[in-house]
Enzyme design. Structure first.
Site, PDB file in Angstrom:
ATOM      1  N   SER A 266       0.943  -1.259   0.123  1.00  8.67           N
ATOM      2  CA  SER A 266       0.271  -0.361  -0.197  1.00  8.67           C
ATOM      3  C   SER A 266       1.283   0.938  -0.220  1.00  8.67           C
ATOM      4  CB  SER A 266      -0.693  -0.254   1.104  1.00  8.67           C
ATOM      5  OG  SER A 266      -1.361   1.354   1.347  1.00  8.67           O
TER       6      SER A 266
ATOM      7  N   LYS B 204      -1.383  -1.585  -4.490  1.00  4.52           N
ATOM      8  CA  LYS B 204      -2.123  -0.325  -3.789  1.00  4.52           C
ATOM      9  C   LYS B 204      -1.797   0.371  -3.939  1.00  4.52           C
ATOM     10  CE  LYS B 204      -4.763  -0.490  -0.293  1.00  4.52           C
ATOM     11  NZ  LYS B 204      -5.798  -0.493   1.082  1.00  4.52           N
TER      12      LYS B 204
ATOM     13  N   LYS C  68      -2.971   5.291  -2.670  1.00  3.15           N
ATOM     14  CA  LYS C  68      -3.988   5.835  -2.061  1.00  3.15           C
ATOM     15  C   LYS C  68      -3.979   6.828  -3.470  1.00  3.15           C
ATOM     16  CE  LYS C  68      -4.157   4.051   2.136  1.00  3.15           C
ATOM     17  NZ  LYS C  68      -5.085   3.381   2.701  1.00  3.15           N
TER      18      LYS C  68
ATOM     19  N   ASP D 179      -6.386   3.505  -3.223  1.00  3.73           N
ATOM     20  CA  ASP D 179      -7.595   3.029  -2.364  1.00  3.73           C
ATOM     21  C   ASP D 179      -7.696   4.508  -2.036  1.00  3.73           C
ATOM     22  OD1 ASP D 179      -9.237   3.150  -0.054  1.00  3.73           O
ATOM     23  OD2 ASP D 179      -6.911   1.991   1.785  1.00  3.73           O
TER      24      ASP D 179
ATOM     25  N   GLU E  36     -10.447   1.092  -3.745  1.00  4.03           N
ATOM     26  CA  GLU E  36     -11.280   0.622  -2.322  1.00  4.03           C
ATOM     27  C   GLU E  36     -12.158   1.932  -1.325  1.00  4.03           C
ATOM     28  OE1 GLU E  36      -8.272  -1.380  -0.294  1.00  4.03           O
ATOM     29  OE2 GLU E  36      -9.047  -0.498   1.577  1.00  4.03           O
TER      30      GLU E  36
ATOM     31  N   ASP F  11     -14.427  -1.577   2.458  1.00  2.00           N
ATOM     32  CA  ASP F  11     -13.105  -1.846   3.540  1.00  2.00           C
ATOM     33  C   ASP F  11     -13.811  -0.431   4.890  1.00  2.00           C
ATOM     34  OD1 ASP F  11     -11.283  -0.550   5.510  1.00  2.00           O
ATOM     35  OD2 ASP F  11      -9.775  -0.216   4.408  1.00  2.00           O
TER      36      ASP F  11
ATOM     37  N   LYS G 130     -10.212  -6.151   8.242  1.00  5.21           N
ATOM     38  CA  LYS G 130      -9.616  -6.086   8.540  1.00  5.21           C
ATOM     39  C   LYS G 130      -9.920  -6.340  10.358  1.00  5.21           C
ATOM     40  CE  LYS G 130      -7.372  -1.592   7.015  1.00  5.21           C
ATOM     41  NZ  LYS G 130      -8.087  -0.282   6.240  1.00  5.21           N
TER      42      LYS G 130
ATOM     43  N   GLY H 100      -4.799  -4.031   6.372  1.00  2.00           N
ATOM     44  CA  GLY H 100      -3.136  -3.116   7.443  1.00  2.00           C
ATOM     45  C   GLY H 100      -3.572  -1.815   8.090  1.00  2.00           C
TER      46      GLY H 100
HETATM   47 MG   LIG Z   1      -8.510   1.214   3.120  1.00  3.70          MG
END
Ligand SMILES: [Mg+2]
Length: 362
Positions: free
Chosen positions: A130, A155, A157, A183, A208, A233, A257, A285
């Site tokens: 991430s 992934k 952000k 995400d 996401e 998520d 999560k 995570g």
């Molecule tokens: Mg997320």
């Protein structure tokens, strides 16, 4: 019996930015339970502020001390603990910190590694990376490095206004075929449909949580309007909520999560439900130390988890961890710990060094 909370601050190697803000250290709460010669550990995944969810370290500590500690006095099994704290609404991360402490305790009591104690295990977890928001050239470099290091999925952000510039340059860096997802951490609304649709051409594995943190209805509508599959998520806080999302066809993926859903009991239920309904799952995570990460890897090793998660090796985040045996990744795979329980050895020296406060709860 003894229950201690260690409040620690671990410096991050690289500041981590999302659409919520930037972190330079991880303020973590580590719990230590001693009973009958067994020492169990857990970590609250809450952080300094209520940005990912309404919980933060202070609210979690308050809820634990005032409402949850009494319920673990007799060290019940995790499921019994959850039943006995049903009158505490919400505060899943606080509950998870205690629930996972019990999982570690009972797995150790049974002399089994947690990943096997939880159910059918693959013995290993596939790992994605991430990447936080940064200068887009830096993000591209990090993505390329991740591919070279063997991560199974990248992934990135994104946030409103930067989505196309990020995805475009990262795609250019890692090629069109490599599994890439984004995400959005709730940064968009249905009014942003055009910009969300513009990401369809990048063949993303999924987007996401583009919309509100507790929304399912708009995500179901969005799922019909864009080609990119949706991963939920923040919205999935329980098996019940997951069942509603699946029923409404709001997602093709669920990021599990344990902290967000009150621990491993609920995580396993969500994973099973998702697999029965052909929804993909992976384990996310929350910048955990080696303690919290060990729970994530145990869960990600479950046979019900089918996609690479965010359980990166610890050395990506911390130059030194509070565990002596942090996970190592080989070819995008982390082997689950085969020691009893979560299988970690605490680096007590370093724990003391980064400890800001030590509170005896029981
Ligand atoms: Mg997320």
């Amino acid at each position: 019996m003894e229950l201690i909370c260690h409040k620690v601050a671990l410096p991050l190697i690289v500041p981590f930015s999302t659409s919520f803000g930037t972190q330079t250290e991880r303020d973590a709460m580590i719990f230590e339970l001693k009973k009958d010669g067994i020492t169990a550990y857990s970590e609250a995944v809450t952080d300094y502020g209520p940005h990912y969810s309404y919980e933060d370290n202070d609210t979690a500590f308050h809820i634990i001390r005032k409402y949850l500690v009494a319920a673990i006095f007799n060290v019940p099994k995790p499921e019994e603990f959850l039943k006995s704290v049903k009158h505490v609404k919400g505060h899943n991360m606080a509950k998870a910190a205690m629930e996972m402490l019990l999982w570690d305790f009972w797995a150790k009591d049974a002399g089994q590694p947690l990943h096997k104690y939880l159910g059918p295990s693959k013995g290993k977890a596939e790992v994605g990376i991430s990447i936080g928001i940064d200068d887009t050239d830096v993000m591209k470099e990090r993505a390329q490095e991740a591919v070279n290091r063997g991560f199974k999925r990248v992934k990135v952000k994104i946030k409103k206004g930067m989505e196309e510039s990020i995805v475009n340059i990262v795609r250019e860096g890692i090629g069109n075929k490599f599994p890439l997802s984004v995400d959005a951490n709730t940064d968009y609304t249905l009014d942003d449909i055009e910009v969300l649709r513009s990401l369809d051409k990048y063949s993303l594995a999924y987007i996401e949580q583009p919309l509100d943190h507790d929304d399912i209805i708009d995500h179901a509508e969005l799922a019909r309007l864009i080609k990119t599959p949706i991963c939920l998520d923040e919205s999935i806080i329980s098996e019940y909520r997951a069942s509603k999302a699946i029923k409404m066809e709001a997602c093709k993926y669920i990021n599990i999560k344990p902290g967000r859903v009150s621990g491993l009991t609920e995580s396993m239920k969500i994973a099973q439900l998702a697999r029965e309904n052909n929804i993909h799952t992976w384990v996310g995570g929350m910048l955990e130390t080696g303690v919290g990460r060990a729970f994530n890897v145990a869960l990600a090793s479950s046979k019900f988890i089918d996609s690479p998660g965010d359980t990166s090796p610890n050395d990506r985040y911390f130059s030194r961890d509070i565990v002596k045996n942090p996970f190592k990744m080989m070819d995008g795979v982390i082997d689950a710990n085969d020691g009893p329980g979560i299988g970690i050895q605490i680096d007590t020296q370093y724990l003391k060094k980064v400890e800001k406060e030590r509170i005896k709860l029981l």
